[in-house]
Design an enzyme around this catalytic site. Structure first.
Site, PDB file in Angstrom:
ATOM      1  N   THR A  22       0.817  -1.215   0.000  1.00 21.53           N
ATOM      2  CA  THR A  22       0.000   0.000   0.000  1.00 21.53           C
ATOM      3  C   THR A  22       0.852   1.266   0.000  1.00 21.53           C
ATOM      4  O   THR A  22       0.498   2.270  -0.615  1.00 21.53           O
ATOM      5  CB  THR A  22      -0.942  -0.016   1.226  1.00 21.53           C
ATOM      6  OG1 THR A  22      -1.905  -1.046   1.012  1.00 21.53           O
ATOM      7  CG2 THR A  22      -1.656   1.296   1.432  1.00 21.53           C
ATOM      8  N   SER A  63       1.732  -7.541  -1.002  1.00 18.40           N
ATOM      9  CA  SER A  63       2.433  -8.570  -0.221  1.00 18.40           C
ATOM     10  C   SER A  63       1.652  -9.877  -0.134  1.00 18.40           C
ATOM     11  O   SER A  63       2.227 -10.925   0.139  1.00 18.40           O
ATOM     12  CB  SER A  63       2.805  -8.045   1.166  1.00 18.40           C
ATOM     13  OG  SER A  63       1.700  -7.935   2.005  1.00 18.40           O
ATOM     14  N   THR A  96       1.665  -4.453   4.170  1.00 15.90           N
ATOM     15  CA  THR A  96       1.451  -4.786   5.585  1.00 15.90           C
ATOM     16  C   THR A  96       0.782  -6.148   5.792  1.00 15.90           C
ATOM     17  O   THR A  96       0.867  -6.709   6.884  1.00 15.90           O
ATOM     18  CB  THR A  96       0.581  -3.714   6.288  1.00 15.90           C
ATOM     19  OG1 THR A  96      -0.716  -3.725   5.710  1.00 15.90           O
ATOM     20  CG2 THR A  96       1.213  -2.334   6.189  1.00 15.90           C
ATOM     21  N   ASP A  97       0.111  -6.674   4.740  1.00 13.50           N
ATOM     22  CA  ASP A  97      -0.687  -7.883   4.966  1.00 13.50           C
ATOM     23  C   ASP A  97       0.144  -9.098   5.365  1.00 13.50           C
ATOM     24  O   ASP A  97      -0.337  -9.972   6.090  1.00 13.50           O
ATOM     25  CB  ASP A  97      -1.518  -8.216   3.716  1.00 13.50           C
ATOM     26  CG  ASP A  97      -2.694  -7.261   3.564  1.00 13.50           C
ATOM     27  OD1 ASP A  97      -3.037  -6.582   4.553  1.00 13.50           O
ATOM     28  OD2 ASP A  97      -3.263  -7.179   2.463  1.00 13.50           O
TER      29      ASP A  97
HETATM   30  N1  ASP Z   1      -2.556  -5.620   0.461  1.00 14.89           N
HETATM   31  C1  ASP Z   1      -1.532  -4.684   0.847  1.00 14.89           C
HETATM   32  C2  ASP Z   1      -0.206  -5.421   0.941  1.00 14.89           C
HETATM   33  O1  ASP Z   1       0.025  -6.096   1.894  1.00 14.89           O
HETATM   34  C3  ASP Z   1      -1.921  -4.010   2.121  1.00 14.89           C
HETATM   35  C4  ASP Z   1      -0.934  -3.034   2.696  1.00 14.89           C
HETATM   36  O2  ASP Z   1       0.195  -2.890   2.266  1.00 14.89           O
HETATM   37  O3  ASP Z   1      -1.336  -2.366   3.676  1.00 14.89           O
HETATM   38  O4  ASP Z   1       0.589  -5.337   0.051  1.00 14.89           O
END
Ligand code: ASP
Length: 323
Positions: A22, A63, A96-97
């Site tokens: 993100t 991710s 973050t995932d």
């Molecule tokens: N779906 C995203 C990822 O993990 C979410 C994020 O980065 O907050 O790449």
């Protein structure tokens, strides 16, 4: 800025490795893949000049779509970065995932001689109060300080420093979605000051990174009320290398699934049971009722610390062997 390889730099700096997520998403520019690389993101923190930085674009992925080749590329790159005398520490800008899983994997294949700090964003850069730039600046501060050496891989989000060993993502959207249940915050970043409250015990794992073509096949199965055992039987049919079961409470499974679990063990498949609860430890010697820890261990099951998705990473590395 370089595309996935290191340039020799004379001035000491913090190296930022951009991998997507993100923090790199700009919906109006690109809806398919994270569009922003190191040059654009470093531009967003151009007012921050306390610490010299260099940036590298390693890959741009969300991710949740990372594969083992991505992880290989990341670990190989980090190992090279450790050997560069001018690199004081490394920030990994990441989705973050799966940040808790990936940072944990990197921690387990350590020890690392310089700080490695993961960060990202919960709010993409076109939303009001996007958190990416502030997280990046705080992560750079943490990677830059010598007080961060020897603390294992860390995650810095929302002004908080977490040990990769304990951190989990616990909320889908909130900027404070990372926490370390049971262990608590390892430190925080306030103004430009990095404060530590405690240290993780030194990393002595030395797990080997599995070869690209031989990542152990390990599945994660969550116990639910009245569970049919379908996935346990599928694991037997597929002859996986290991199964991590998220059991009820401190690690209990339904009595009627014990024959399926016994078949996995008889087939040489490693079986771990971890608690499916959000925090707490497994029990080893309290319950003797059917499906509980005492009987499970006598069948050959190992009771292990959760959470399940991080235990799965640990089991893969354990099956691959140590250095
Ligand atoms: N779906 C995203 C990822 O993990 C979410 C994020 O980065 O907050 O790449």
């Amino acid at each position: 800025m370089t595309e996935g390889h290191l340039v020799a730099a004379l001035e000491e700096h913090v190296l930022i490795v951009f991998t997507g997520g993100t923090i790199s998403v700009s919906p109006s520019r690109d809806s398919n893949h994270p569009a922003l690389g190191g040059a654009q993101l470093a531009g967003e923190i151009s007012g921050f000049s306390e610490v010299p930085i260099q940036t590298v674009d390693l890959y741009r992925a969300m991710s949740e779509s990372l594969t083992f080749p991505h992880l290989h590329k990341l670990v190989t790159f980090l190992r090279q970065a450790m050997d560069q005398p001018a690199v004081r520490g490394v920030v990994v800008s990441h989705g973050t995932d799966t940040m808790d899983e990936v940072s944990y994997l990197v921690d387990l294949v350590g020890p690392w001689s310089k700080p490695i700090v993961f960060t990202g964003a919960m709010r993409h850069n076109e939303l009001v109060s996007a958190d990416g730039p502030a997280n990046l600046v705080n992560a750079i501060r943490v990677a830059d300080t010598s007080a961060s050496i020897g603390r294992g891989v860390m995650v810095v989000m929302n002004e908080e420093i977490h040990a990769a060993r304990y951190v989990v993502k616990g909320h889908s959207t909130n900027v404070s979605s990372f926490s370390s249940p049971g262990a608590g915050l390892m430190g925080s970043v306030v103004e430009e000051c990095v404060r530590y409250y405690w240290s993780v015990p030194p990393c002595t794992n030395s797990y080997r990174l599995p070869a690209l073509d031989s990542w152990p096949k390990v599945e994660l199965i969550r116990m639910t009320l009245g569970n049919s055992g379908l996935f346990l039987r599928a694991c037997l049919a597929e002859q996986v290398d290991g199964v991590v079961i998220e059991g009820f409470g401190a690690g209990h499974v339904p009595e009627f699934l014990l024959p399926d679990i016994q078949k996995l063990i008889d087939a040489g498949i490693r079986v771990w049971v971890v608690p499916r609860t959000a925090s707490g430890h497994p029990l080893y010697a309290t319950y003797g009722t059917p499906g509980s820890e005492i009987g499970l261990q006598s069948m050959g099951v190992q009771m292990e610390e959760g959470p399940g998705h991080k235990a799965r990473i640990r089991m893969m590395l354990e099956l691959a062997g140590k250095e």
